[in-house]
Design an enzyme around this catalytic site. Sequence first.
Site, PDB file in Angstrom:
ATOM      1  N   ASP A 221       0.697  -1.505   0.153  1.00  7.95           N
ATOM      2  CA  ASP A 221       0.304   0.103   0.002  1.00  7.95           C
ATOM      3  C   ASP A 221       0.084   0.901   0.143  1.00  7.95           C
ATOM      4  O   ASP A 221       1.772   1.422   0.365  1.00  7.95           O
ATOM      5  CB  ASP A 221      -0.582   0.306   1.446  1.00  7.95           C
ATOM      6  CG  ASP A 221      -1.918   1.078   1.551  1.00  7.95           C
ATOM      7  OD1 ASP A 221      -2.809   1.063   0.192  1.00  7.95           O
ATOM      8  OD2 ASP A 221      -1.422   1.979   2.262  1.00  7.95           O
ATOM      9  N   GLU A 283       1.445  -0.692  -5.078  1.00  4.40           N
ATOM     10  CA  GLU A 283       0.550   0.295  -5.182  1.00  4.40           C
ATOM     11  C   GLU A 283       1.239   1.885  -5.745  1.00  4.40           C
ATOM     12  O   GLU A 283       1.962   1.969  -4.307  1.00  4.40           O
ATOM     13  CB  GLU A 283      -0.867  -0.036  -4.176  1.00  4.40           C
ATOM     14  CG  GLU A 283      -1.669   1.411  -4.437  1.00  4.40           C
ATOM     15  CD  GLU A 283      -2.598   2.260  -3.281  1.00  4.40           C
ATOM     16  OE1 GLU A 283      -3.698   2.680  -3.622  1.00  4.40           O
ATOM     17  OE2 GLU A 283      -1.751   1.871  -2.318  1.00  4.40           O
TER      18      GLU A 283
END
Length: 559
Positions: A221, A283
């Site tokens: 993330d 990401e």
Amino acid sequence: MNTTPTTTQDTTGGPATGWWTEAVIYQIYPRSFADSDGDGFGDLPGITARLGHLAELGVDAVWLSPFYPSPQADAGYDVADYRDVDPLFGRLEDADKLIAEARAKGLKVIVDLVPNHTSSAHRWFTAALAAGPGSPERARYVFRDGLGPDGAQPPNDWQSVFGGPAWTRVTDPDGRPGQWYLHLFDTAQPDLNWDHPEVRAEFLDILRFWLDRGVDGFRVDVAHGLIKQADLADWQEPQEILSGAEVAKPRPPMWDQDGVHEIYREWRRLLDSYGGDRILVAEAWVEPAERLVRYVRPDEMHQAFNFEYLLAAWTAPAQYAVITRSLEATDAVGAPTTWVLSNHDVVRHASRLGLPTTLTGGRPNGIGAGDPQPDAPTGLRRARAATLLMLALPGSAYLYQGEELGLPEHTTMPDEARQDPTWARSGHTVPGRDGCRVPIPWEADAPSYGFGPTDASWLPQPPSWAEYALDRQRGVPGSTYELYRTALRLRREHGLGRGTLRWLSSGDEVLTFANDGVTVLTNFGSAPVPAPAGELLASSAPLDPDGRVPTDVTVWLRT
């Protein structure tokens, strides 16, 4: 008139080898996939019970969004303990069972890792608050003194991605106003200090914990946000999670700093020591492509989501440009391109492509009942065409749960039901991401459309969900579900993920390319266009009486 070259061009997905180079990976948002106990929240046993659906669909792996212990201030992306399972989702043994059952069905398992920040309930942060300024405990996070004679002003002008200041002032143990801590997202998500060796060592140990339990990789993330510019310089531009699309513009001091790559090289060495093709997925909201592919150099990550592709306008020139640029950039570092159209952070592409902005690119941050509404038939038609185009490209692809059902965004959700922190932090002006996170429908006539054994659902499901339910589509020719199943089977049979793209035409209204033995044609124009013989699959059928391809349709043909 053509605005892009029409000469034949060969572009491949890069020389890297491994299952991930051509895999189709299915994202599961645990709280919205399947609820086993009727509390209105999806859970790990619910996922395990539905793994047969994924095997039948034909995907290669699953990616699980966070299921760790968390106060759920940001739907689990505020992690309080990285080595356990939140009781909302089950127990650690349920995670072990899920991994084992997935492997038995031939599915790899990727789990989410959230390294940019922890929860404010994490033991490290509670210790930092108790210890006070200058302590070793505070050094793990980004604490700074405030500006002004009494320190009442934030250390800089950074804004949170969710809206409002990116700094919050704490109260010291003696009760007086104290330092400020950085949170690029919610106040409950304090940013870690990745220049601290203890932070780096902790996450290496977290990686080992899940690798030892058998996971096949990690989706990382906010992978581009771990390192901040050392001087924490002011940034007067609007805060966006994208690092900036123009090479000439300075990079924001909080995104895509070169120091992140040292971290991922260390992680890659650890994963390689385990064998078995374990992977790292970034990401990284980074543009241009030349910056993004730095994350997938041979000694760093294996994949990076192609958000430039997700944001591209639905026009032939825009699609040609982003596909070509993406493949050329990843070829330069020997990596596959990783395509994506939807996920838990963006408006579902069945709705996004039905908005007028479709033809200019970009995306809204959610759609509310008072906003311009998508044209549903147009959105679904374009979404099916976009998916068939994407699945024909060399490289890997990600699907978001429910897109195989053609699910649209929930665009009329009552404001009082919204839970995304963006909604509150924007002063109730930005709807946020709840509309793409609504629990998905399995059975049209069951409570909560089969999401769980009761009517409970943590976000309200719209009445239209029944028509999208899996049991209304399975075995029905022309349904979106059967289109996905057929496309995934043909993609595998023809080796499209490991193929070579060769442009045949690229004009204002039509794109045509060959990928080994398959020709792919997408009509973006307003009038039908001729198609060669040998149809394998069409995103919408039938073609017109003369065998021409209507607007917003992709066809696969035998070369």
